[in-house]
Design an enzyme around this catalytic site. Structure first.
Site, short mmCIF file in Angstrom:
data_model
loop_
_atom_site.label_atom_id
_atom_site.label_comp_id
_atom_site.label_asym_id
_atom_site.label_seq_id
_atom_site.Cartn_x
_atom_site.Cartn_y
_atom_site.Cartn_z
N TYR A 174 0.72 -1.21 0.12
CA TYR A 174 -0.06 0.05 0.14
C TYR A 174 0.95 1.03 -0.16
CZ TYR A 174 -2.84 3.69 1.79
OH TYR A 174 -3.61 4.92 1.95
N SER A 209 -3.59 13.92 6.55
CA SER A 209 -4.36 13.15 5.67
C SER A 209 -6.01 13.43 6.20
CB SER A 209 -3.99 12.23 5.02
OG SER A 209 -5.28 11.56 4.30
N TYR A 219 -10.06 16.11 1.93
CA TYR A 219 -10.93 15.61 0.88
C TYR A 219 -12.34 16.00 1.31
CZ TYR A 219 -7.03 12.35 -0.69
OH TYR A 219 -6.06 11.93 -1.40
N THR A 226 -6.52 18.73 -1.97
CA THR A 226 -6.00 17.88 -2.96
C THR A 226 -6.62 17.67 -4.31
OG1 THR A 226 -4.62 16.61 -1.21
CG2 THR A 226 -5.00 15.56 -3.33
N LYS A 234 -2.80 21.09 -3.76
CA LYS A 234 -1.86 20.08 -4.11
C LYS A 234 -2.36 18.97 -5.31
CE LYS A 234 0.03 15.94 -1.70
NZ LYS A 234 -0.78 14.81 -2.02
N HIS A 286 0.67 13.07 -6.71
CA HIS A 286 0.20 11.90 -5.57
C HIS A 286 1.34 10.93 -5.58
CE1 HIS A 286 -3.70 11.72 -3.48
NE2 HIS A 286 -3.10 10.59 -3.01
N ARG A 307 0.36 7.57 -7.71
CA ARG A 307 -0.73 6.70 -7.24
C ARG A 307 -2.02 6.91 -7.96
NH1 ARG A 307 0.98 4.63 -2.15
NH2 ARG A 307 -1.11 4.62 -1.30
C1 LIG Z 1 0.53 5.47 1.34
C2 LIG Z 1 0.47 6.61 0.84
C3 LIG Z 1 -0.85 7.35 1.28
C4 LIG Z 1 -1.16 8.72 0.85
N1 LIG Z 1 -2.46 9.32 1.13
C5 LIG Z 1 -2.49 10.56 0.70
C6 LIG Z 1 -3.77 11.21 0.99
O1 LIG Z 1 -4.55 10.80 1.76
N2 LIG Z 1 -4.03 12.52 0.54
C7 LIG Z 1 -3.01 13.18 -0.30
O2 LIG Z 1 -3.30 14.30 -0.35
N3 LIG Z 1 -1.88 12.42 -0.65
C8 LIG Z 1 -1.77 11.12 -0.09
N4 LIG Z 1 -0.53 10.44 -0.58
C9 LIG Z 1 0.42 11.39 -1.51
C10 LIG Z 1 1.48 12.10 -1.02
O3 LIG Z 1 1.17 13.13 -0.08
C11 LIG Z 1 2.55 12.46 -1.92
O4 LIG Z 1 1.92 13.25 -2.77
C12 LIG Z 1 3.42 11.46 -2.26
O5 LIG Z 1 3.83 10.54 -1.58
C13 LIG Z 1 4.70 12.12 -2.96
O6 LIG Z 1 5.71 11.14 -3.53
P1 LIG Z 1 6.65 10.09 -2.82
O7 LIG Z 1 5.83 9.19 -2.15
O8 LIG Z 1 7.50 9.46 -3.75
O9 LIG Z 1 7.64 11.01 -1.85
C14 LIG Z 1 -0.21 9.54 -0.27
C15 LIG Z 1 1.01 8.47 -0.53
C16 LIG Z 1 1.33 7.44 -0.07
C17 LIG Z 1 2.58 6.90 -0.35
#
Ligand SMILES: Cc1cc2nc3c(=O)[nH]c(=O)nc-3n(C[C@H](O)[C@H](O)[C@H](O)COP(=O)(O)O)c2cc1C
Length: 403
Positions: A28, A110, A133, A159, A256, A280, A283
């Site tokens: 995850y 988050s 969100y 976001t 963001k 993100h 993702r």
């Molecule tokens: C496990 C996980 C959960 C995440 N959950 C959120 C979230 O709830 N809200 C959000 O805006 N970004 C979320 N992100 C994105 C991160 O805020 C960020 O944009 C991203 O991790 C940056 O890339 P990096 O992991 O390569 O540093 C998540 C990232 C990961 C890895």
């Protein structure tokens, strides 16, 4: 364990996280959308940028301090919003916030966290921002925003790249959705991998086991884990939402998920105090350009009228230096600290920050640059085809230079 001499870089923390977490939790964190092309590119693209040192320059101390939205930070690095941290470590969000505060930087919480926002705010001695969100609709979000203001969160991060959850193939193969349904029999296929990670399992059970989202309070109580995908899809953020969010929140708003010059200008028009160039962490929409690649276009489009942050692919202090050379005011890291949290809780997050801080100091000294404030285009070279390449709709980058 995370302080051992074997932990030299973020990759080592990733390895330890893989060893402590069950596969469903590790994947995850580690996985991305579809073929994970953008996830890989976010990291790889830093190799395309080369550094230009000033040799025979002695820099005694290196000044890492900066400010974002008027808040002083000890280093140009913030902890990005990462959902469900409590799956990685007991009260994971509070633990990570404490480490961020101790390091003198911002923790971004988050919406999809497993820990109450008041507890997270109380855990940190530093600034905290709340990422919103609209799960459950505007009224539910307004309730959380009011709580965040009362608790002392100082900025709202909106976001905008999540109209639907990305297709995380690893999560599907791992059966995450079935697991998170909370039905006792759906746990059965996971018993083997849970028992193979006894340290995690004991911590997880002691922390209450599968949880809900205490900051998304629906009329019948906190939103359960299983509802996330549907809730995101029913309540996608659009530009119109910025209007009422601005009325509901009198502090600074950070947008963001900006990928293009046009969206950067739009965020500026909507009154954003800062934007985060982010996909993100690869993702969401696979196949978008890595963030470092679009940073110059965005920096040029906003022309200093809004602070530009970047996230995605930061695994070394040298990556941070390159992002700052290309115009980011600071960066956010997601996985880099999430691996640390999964590897060893607060000590793991602190270790991740310590590694990146030490990298930053060393890289600045090797560059012959005394402070992050002095970093700029003259310290880095980008490939020639990055320059003057017009974006399809941006009049600014059709005419200007990158720096
Ligand atoms: C496990 C996980 C959960 C995440 N959950 C959120 C979230 O709830 N809200 C959000 O805006 N970004 C979320 N992100 C994105 C991160 O805020 C960020 O944009 C991203 O991790 C940056 O890339 P990096 O992991 O390569 O540093 C998540 C990232 C990961 C890895």
């Amino acid at each position: 364990m995370v302080s051992s001499a074997q932990v030299v870089n973020i990759g080592d923390l990733r390895r330890l996280a893989r060893r402590r977490l069950p596969r469903v939790a590790f994947d995850y964190i580690d996985g991305g959308a579809d073929g994970e092309v953008t996830l890989r590119e976010n990291c790889r693209v830093f190799d395309d940028v080369t550094l230009r040192p000033r040799s025979a320059v002695v820099t005694q101390g290196c000044d890492l301090r900066t400010s974002v939205l008027g808040t002083d930070l000890a280093l140009p690095l913030l902890l990005a919003p990462v959902g469900s941290c409590r799956l990685f470590y007991p009260r994971g969000e509070a633990v990570a916030a404490r480490a961020a505060g101790a390091a003198g930087t911002v923790y971004v919480l988050s919406t999809l966290s497993g820990t109450r926002l008041e507890e997270v705010r109380a855990a940190s001695s530093g600034p905290c921002w709340y990422q919103v969100y609209l799960c459950g609709g505007r009224d539910v979000a307004l309730g959380a925003i009011a709580r965040a203001r009362a608790a002392g969160f100082s900025a709202l991060v909106v976001t905008i790249d999540t109209p639907v959850a990305g297709l995380r193939e690893r999560d599907i193969r791992n059966g995450s959705k079935e697991l998170l349904s909370g039905r006792p029999w759906s746990m059965l296929p996971f018993v083997g991998q849970f028992l193979a990670r006894p340290r995690w399992l004991v911590d997880f059970l002691a922390d209450g086991g599968l949880m809900s989202f205490p900051n998304v309070v629906l009329p019948d109580g906190p939103m359960p884990y299983a509802d996330v995908g549907a809730a995101l899809e029913q309540s996608a953020v659009c530009w119109d939402d910025l209007r009422w969010l601005r009325e509901a929140w009198d502090g600074p708003i950070v947008i963001k998920g900006v990928h293009t010059a046009d969206d950067a200008r739009r965020a500026l028009d909507q009154g954003a105090g800062a934007i985060v160039v982010s996909n993100h962490g690869g993702r969401q929409l696979d196949g978008v350009a890595p963030t470092l690649r679009v940073l110059p276009e965005v920096v040029e489009a906003v022309r200093g009228r809004v602070e530009v942050l970047l996230d995605g692919g930061i695994r070394r202090g040298g990556d941070i230096v390159k992002a700052l050379c290309l115009g980011a005011r600071a960066v956010l890291v997601g996985r880099a600290y999430a691996y640390g949290l999964g590897a060893g809780g607060e000590a793991g997050v602190a270790k991740a920050i310590q590694i990146l801080r030490a990298d930053l100091v060393r890289t600045l000294k090797l560059l012959g640059c005394a402070s992050v404030a002095e970093l700029g285009g003259s310290y880095a070279d980008v490939p020639s085809d990055w320059r003057r390449e017009p974006s399809r709709t941006s009049e600014a980058s059709a005419s200007g230079t990158l720096f």
